[in-house]
Design an enzyme around this catalytic site. Structure first.
Site, PDB file in Angstrom:
ATOM      1  N   HIS A 180       0.533  -0.415 -10.479  1.00  0.00           N
ATOM      2  CA  HIS A 180      -0.224  -1.395  -9.682  1.00  0.00           C
ATOM      3  C   HIS A 180      -0.487  -2.675 -10.487  1.00  0.00           C
ATOM      4  O   HIS A 180      -1.626  -3.112 -10.668  1.00  0.00           O
ATOM      5  CB  HIS A 180      -1.548  -0.779  -9.217  1.00  0.00           C
ATOM      6  N   ARG A 221       0.856  -1.185   0.000  1.00  0.00           N
ATOM      7  CA  ARG A 221       0.000   0.000   0.000  1.00  0.00           C
ATOM      8  C   ARG A 221       0.895   1.239   0.000  1.00  0.00           C
ATOM      9  O   ARG A 221       1.873   1.318   0.741  1.00  0.00           O
ATOM     10  CB  ARG A 221      -0.910   0.024   1.232  1.00  0.00           C
ATOM     11  N   GLU A 266      -3.284   7.132  -6.111  1.00  0.00           N
ATOM     12  CA  GLU A 266      -3.361   6.325  -7.332  1.00  0.00           C
ATOM     13  C   GLU A 266      -4.593   6.753  -8.125  1.00  0.00           C
ATOM     14  O   GLU A 266      -5.695   6.740  -7.584  1.00  0.00           O
ATOM     15  CB  GLU A 266      -3.430   4.835  -6.990  1.00  0.00           C
TER      16      GLU A 266
END
Length: 353
Positions: free
Chosen positions: A311, A264, A292
């Site tokens: 990601h 994270r 993000e």
């Protein structure tokens, strides 16, 4: 069907064939296409009476709302909106949610847990590609591959003087520090067993014996940061882990250390990381960031010592079929009254990713 579902929730095995449960599949279209090839789609229809759009990208759609009144099972995944109180109120017969993705912390509201919904997650299935991505990154970074790629691109005269500026490779005798003995952290430690590295783990919820079982040594976080050549983050995002790696802790890292984050973004203080990477003292491989998508003006894009990926460490394309298999396996166990392997315990949400 409601009575039978109540029996299943109580763990009573079925002894005769039962109707397939009314089911809505809610997730993004691209994720659905990645997960469900023809054999898995056939299996889904074999197990369930699927209603509404396939997939349902929104739970506010009129057709989906009409189905929610009768639905007994939801199969969800990436791209599914949270099952908020309005959705739960519109689905009075819902008894189970099979999530073909990872975290359910923001997916199920308190009312869902209070209602006793059976909730499963495919987080274990998604941990495998994340661990593989991490292993590949550790080995390439340990070899200082990016330095040679960049040096070879810049120096095209056949000379090799620039090679002497590259830090020594690490893959023999390196110390790899894993922050978090999570399902991904454990897999990474196990994948590192064949290699000539020492693995340290920092996790306040773990015991030394748990680390030893995966070939690692449990240490305090500050010690791990001081001793490790490569540090990889695998901790959940919790109030107490926000900016776990702050300016003080980033300063503990060795010169030329590599920091990998596939967990994270909020685990790292971004501004402190930018300062630590600006002069190239450490290197950061970031698959996740605190925002993000990362804002276009972020200095992280421009720093040579930072590598950004959008990601992608988790399941992608054909790998996502593992997530479908996990959810369908759990659904079948549920319908057969067998114990579930990946049921989410609401009592542990506060320590889960």
């Amino acid at each position: 069907m409601s009575a039978t579902c109540d029996d299943r929730r109580a763990g009573i095995a079925r002894t005769s064939p039962l109707p397939r449960p009314r089911t809505v599949v809610a997730m993004g279209d691209s994720h659905f296409r990645d997960m469900f090839d023809l054999p898995r789609l056939n299996r889904l229809h074999h197990l369930c009476d699927v209603r509404g759009p396939l997939p349902a990208g929104s739970l506010d759609d009129a057709l989906v709302r009409a189905e929610l009144g009768e639905v007994e099972v939801l199969l969800t995944g990436w791209g599914c909106p949270p099952l908020d109180d309005d959705v739960l109120a519109a689905a009075p017969r819902l008894v189970a949610v099979f999530h073909a993705a990872g975290s359910v912390k923001t997916h199920i509201p308190p009312a869902g847990w209070a209602r006793g919904l059976v909730v499963t997650s495919a987080a274990d299935a998604n941990a495998k590609p994340v661990a593989e991505f991490t292993l590949g990154t550790i080995l390439l970074e340990g070899r200082r591959t990016w330095r040679y790629v960049e040096g070879y691109r810049q120096h095209r005269d056949g000379g090799d003087a620039w090679r002497r500026l590259v830090p020594p490779t690490l893959n023999h005798g390196a110390v790899v520090g894993l922050v978090g003995l999570s399902r991904v952290g454990r897999r990474v430690a196990e994948l590192l067993r064949p290699f000539d590295v020492t693995v340290l783990v920092a996790d306040p919820t773990a015991h030394a014996s748990q680390a030893a079982r995966v070939g690692a040594t449990l240490v305090a976080l500050d010690e791990l940061l001081r001793c490790s050549d490569i540090v990889s983050l695998h901790a959940p995002e919790l109030p107490e882990t926000r900016h776990l790696l702050d300016r003080r802790r980033l300063a503990l890292l060795r010169d030329d250390a590599v920091l990998i984050n596939t967990a994270r973004g909020a685990l790292i203080d971004t501004e402190a990381l930018i300062d630590a990477c600006r002069d190239g003292r450490i290197r950061a491989i970031l698959d996740v960031t605190e925002q993000e998508p990362l804002p276009a003006g972020s200095p992280l894009y421009e720093l040579p010592s930072v590598q950004l990926t959008p990601h992608i460490a988790g399941a992608m394309h054909g790998e996502a079929r593992r997530l479908a298999d996990s959810a369908l396996d759990e659904l079948e166990r549920f319908l057969d009254g067998r114990p579930l392997r990946h049921r989410v315990d609401a009592g542990r949400l506060s320590t889960m990713a």
